[in-house]
Motif scaffolding. Structure first.
Motif, PDB file in Angstrom:
ATOM      1  N   UNK A 177      -1.262  -9.960  10.064  1.00 43.53           N
ATOM      2  CA  UNK A 177      -1.507 -11.342   9.628  1.00 43.53           C
ATOM      3  C   UNK A 177      -1.221 -11.503   8.155  1.00 43.53           C
ATOM      4  N   UNK A 178      -1.467 -10.446   7.404  1.00 47.35           N
ATOM      5  CA  UNK A 178      -1.171 -10.467   5.971  1.00 47.35           C
ATOM      6  C   UNK A 178      -0.142  -9.379   5.700  1.00 47.35           C
ATOM      7  N   UNK A 179       0.812  -9.692   4.850  1.00 52.53           N
ATOM      8  CA  UNK A 179       1.815  -8.713   4.480  1.00 52.53           C
ATOM      9  C   UNK A 179       1.280  -7.904   3.293  1.00 52.53           C
ATOM     10  N   UNK A 180       1.298  -6.577   3.381  1.00 51.93           N
ATOM     11  CA  UNK A 180       0.771  -5.805   2.247  1.00 51.93           C
ATOM     12  C   UNK A 180       1.637  -5.998   1.008  1.00 51.93           C
ATOM     13  N   UNK A 181       1.003  -5.945  -0.172  1.00 50.61           N
ATOM     14  CA  UNK A 181       1.744  -6.071  -1.421  1.00 50.61           C
ATOM     15  C   UNK A 181       2.604  -4.824  -1.633  1.00 50.61           C
ATOM     16  N   UNK A 182       2.042  -3.680  -1.304  1.00 51.02           N
ATOM     17  CA  UNK A 182       2.836  -2.456  -1.331  1.00 51.02           C
ATOM     18  C   UNK A 182       2.229  -1.463  -0.346  1.00 51.02           C
ATOM     19  N   UNK A 183       2.960  -0.396  -0.072  1.00 53.53           N
ATOM     20  CA  UNK A 183       2.475   0.604   0.866  1.00 53.53           C
ATOM     21  C   UNK A 183       3.088   0.448   2.238  1.00 53.53           C
ATOM     22  N   UNK A 184       2.752   1.371   3.105  1.00 55.01           N
ATOM     23  CA  UNK A 184       3.385   1.450   4.410  1.00 55.01           C
ATOM     24  C   UNK A 184       2.344   1.600   5.513  1.00 55.01           C
ATOM     25  N   UNK A 185       2.641   1.045   6.681  1.00 54.72           N
ATOM     26  CA  UNK A 185       1.807   1.274   7.859  1.00 54.72           C
ATOM     27  C   UNK A 185       2.700   1.919   8.913  1.00 54.72           C
ATOM     28  N   UNK A 186       2.315   3.105   9.355  1.00 52.06           N
ATOM     29  CA  UNK A 186       3.090   3.780  10.391  1.00 52.06           C
ATOM     30  C   UNK A 186       2.217   3.925  11.628  1.00 52.06           C
ATOM     31  N   UNK A 187       2.702   3.350  12.731  1.00 52.38           N
ATOM     32  CA  UNK A 187       1.943   3.404  13.974  1.00 52.38           C
ATOM     33  C   UNK A 187       2.748   4.184  15.010  1.00 52.38           C
ATOM     34  N   UNK A 188       2.187   5.295  15.475  1.00 48.92           N
ATOM     35  CA  UNK A 188       2.842   6.107  16.491  1.00 48.92           C
ATOM     36  C   UNK A 188       4.259   6.501  16.055  1.00 48.92           C
ATOM     37  N   UNK A 189       4.394   6.883  14.786  1.00 56.59           N
ATOM     38  CA  UNK A 189       5.680   7.344  14.274  1.00 56.59           C
ATOM     39  C   UNK A 189       6.641   6.238  13.880  1.00 56.59           C
ATOM     40  N   UNK A 190       6.222   4.970  14.036  1.00 61.94           N
ATOM     41  CA  UNK A 190       7.121   3.847  13.769  1.00 61.94           C
ATOM     42  C   UNK A 190       6.586   3.046  12.584  1.00 61.94           C
TER      43      UNK A 190
END
Lengths: 318, 238
Positions: free
Chosen positions: B52-65
């Motif tokens: 719902x919100x786009x992070x200002x920086x950083x990464x989200x990896x879910x199940x290798x994706x």
């Protein structure tokens, strides 16, 4: 609980209408054949109003956009049918069936390319201005291609039949039947199909819908497409008894807005009931009021409903 | 192997950092409790994870994706699903329809989606309200509906935002049992909650947040002993 409330409203409105007509018969002091004729004319005019209002209420209810291009899109659909009939010589009612998917595609394209980019958290005012621009663009494109000279689409079923001694134009009867079919079709789509479910969810709460996996922008495009397709059918069915000029749609739009607000924003049954009611009110009123007097009744009725039931006859209680 | 990896995740609103550099690895089938005072960034974290919100920086990896910046509906349909603290049902629709929308993500056929939705509704204990308009449900019912909608998406990770808030203790107990069951069925849970008894009963690990930062992370029993946590969250006299 809501269904019984709706039931009461439908019943109440039906009773008012029937009693009103009965009173006109008994105490109106008019020839009864004349009254029958106005009732039949009113019902058929109501059918026209319903057709024009359906697409508007859908777009209004789901996207929250007042579609200023409604009238221009209606004219566009009329010219589309005119073009198919005059160039390919096909039956106008076949052209209506063909124009619906074309208009759907047009609506889809407008929403997904132009308006989806503008719908943000900021609000829905920017798409509103786009519809205004679109309306000018469509009208003037039609003017450029077809010119301003009135054209007409000949109906293969021109003529009239007698209903209870009243005379009714066949193309208008077809339009009335078409209005009921389109309304019924939209109700079935909204109630029974997965897309309809998603459309209603987006109308109720866009954020919530996106969190259960609904692609809201796709649903917006779908809704505008469906609205445009209804307008497409409307334009095609009205073409045989309307004189085609690029501004032909405008005469219907003000009343369509009244009907949509009267029936409840986004309510298809509301547009159906509201349209027929307004059609009847206008023609039966013309028995007693001269000139554009009946419109006074229509707008008086409108103000009354806004006072007593601001969400519209079929609107959700918010 | 971590199912969900948050790599330097930050979110600022104007100049205000609601989330500052959160690094977290969540294992498959883990039950992670998240606590912290109001304004600690718990809900912001869930909103960023749910797309719902786009992070200002950083990464989200879910199940290798890498799913950073994906839209909410896309995130939901791959199995990362959130609930709301304040329930937002589609009020003009029945309970069954509310849940069926979620079921339709995986199931095209209408009768099958309805059956699926009905099963989920039975599971959360709302069976008798199936055909009620969702707007008429009481608070406890709305909480269950919120869960049902999330479960109908067949999530791999559930992001729960205070599902117990606003419920009296007798209403909480069955929901806690339900959450335990969902976890045992293999769902990874991120559990933002203020009710400490529930947090301690369910969580395998506990994350404490404070002013958008990770303050502590570890086994719940150890974390609540941590002096800094006690100061920040539970109060100095705890």
């Amino acid at each position: 609980m809501l269904t019984t409330e709706r039931g009461r409203i439908v019943l109440g409105l039906f009773a008012i209408t029937v009693l009103g007509i009965a009173a006109v018969y008994l105490f109106g002091g008019k020839d009864s054949n004349l009254v029958t004729q106005t009732v039949v004319t009113g019902l058929l005019l109501g059918g026209v109003y319903v057709l024009v209002s359906l697409g508007l209420t859908l777009i209004f209810g789901v996207l929250g956009i007042v579609n200023f291009a409604q009238g221009a899109m209606l004219a566009m659909a009329m010219y589309l049918v005119y073009f198919m009939v005059s160039s390919a010589g096909i039956n106008p009612y076949l052209a209506v069936v063909l124009s619906a998917p074309i208009m759907f595609g047009f609506g889809w394209l407008v929403q997904s390319t132009l308006m989806n980019r503008l719908i943000t958290d900021v609000g829905h005012s920017r798409p509103l201005l786009v519809t205004l621009g679109l309306s000018l663009l469509i009208s003037n494109t039609l003017l450029m291609i077809f010119g301003g000279r009135p054209l007409n689409v000949p109906s293969p079923y021109a003529g009239s039949v007698q209903i209870l001694g009243a005379i009714a134009d066949v193309p208008r009867i077809i339009a009335f039947v078409g209005a009921v079919i389109v309304a019924g079709g939209l109700i079935v789509i909204l109630r029974k199909s997965p897309v309809g479910l998603a459309i209603r969810a987006v109308a109720a709460n866009g954020t919530g819908a996106s969190l259960v996996g609904v692609n809201v922008k796709r649903i917006y495009a779908m809704t505008f497409g469906l609205g445009a397709a209804s307008v497409g059918v409307a334009g095609g069915l009205l073409a045989p008894f309307t004189s085609l000029v690029p501004s032909a749609g405008d005469q219907f739009t003000t009343l369509a807005f009244v009907i949509v607000v009267l029936g409840g924003l986004g309510s298809v049954p509301g547009a159906l009931v509201g349209g027929i009611f307004i059609g009847l009110l206008q023609t039966v009123g013309s028995l007693f009021l001269p000139g554009s007097g009946p419109l006074l009744l229509v707008f008086g009725m409108f103000v009354l409903v806004l006072f007593l039931r601001p969400q519209g006859l079929f609107g959700a209680n918010k | 192997m971590s199912l969900l990896v948050l790599d330097g995740l930050s979110k600022s609103f104007g100049g205000l950092a609601a989330l500052g550099n959160v690094n977290l690895e969540i294992a498959d089938r883990e039950y992670l409790g998240i606590i912290g005072p109001n304004g600690a960034g718990k809900t912001t974290l869930l909103s960023v994870l749910a797309g719902q919100l786009r992070p200002t920086s950083g990464k989200i990896v879910f199940d290798g994706q890498d799913i950073t910046g994906w839209s909410a509906d896309r995130v939901a349909s791959v199995g990362l699903v959130r609930t709301f603290q304040l329930m937002r049902p589609f009020e003009s629709m029945t309970v069954l329809e509310n849940v069926a929308i979620a079921s339709h993500n995986k199931i095209r056929s209408i009768p099958k989606a309805r059956d699926h939705a009905a099963d989920v509704i039975d599971r959360v204990g709302l069976g008798t309200y199936k055909d009620a308009m969702s707007g008429t449900l009481p608070t406890a019912g709305l909480k269950r509906l919120e869960l049902a909608r999330a479960l109908a998406l067949e999530p791999r990770v559930l992001l729960l935002d205070e599902v117990l808030a606003g419920l009296v203790p007798t209403e909480r107990a069955p929901i806690i049992d339900l959450l335990r069951e969902i976890h045992q069925d293999g769902v990874t849970v991120l559990f933002v909650e203020h009710i400490m008894a529930a947090v301690l009963a369910l969580s395998e690990r506990l994350l404490v947040m404070h002013e958008g930062q990770q303050l502590a992370l570890g086994v719940p029993a150890d974390v609540i002993q941590d002096a800094a946590v006690v100061d920040a969250y539970l109060g100095e006299d705890y």
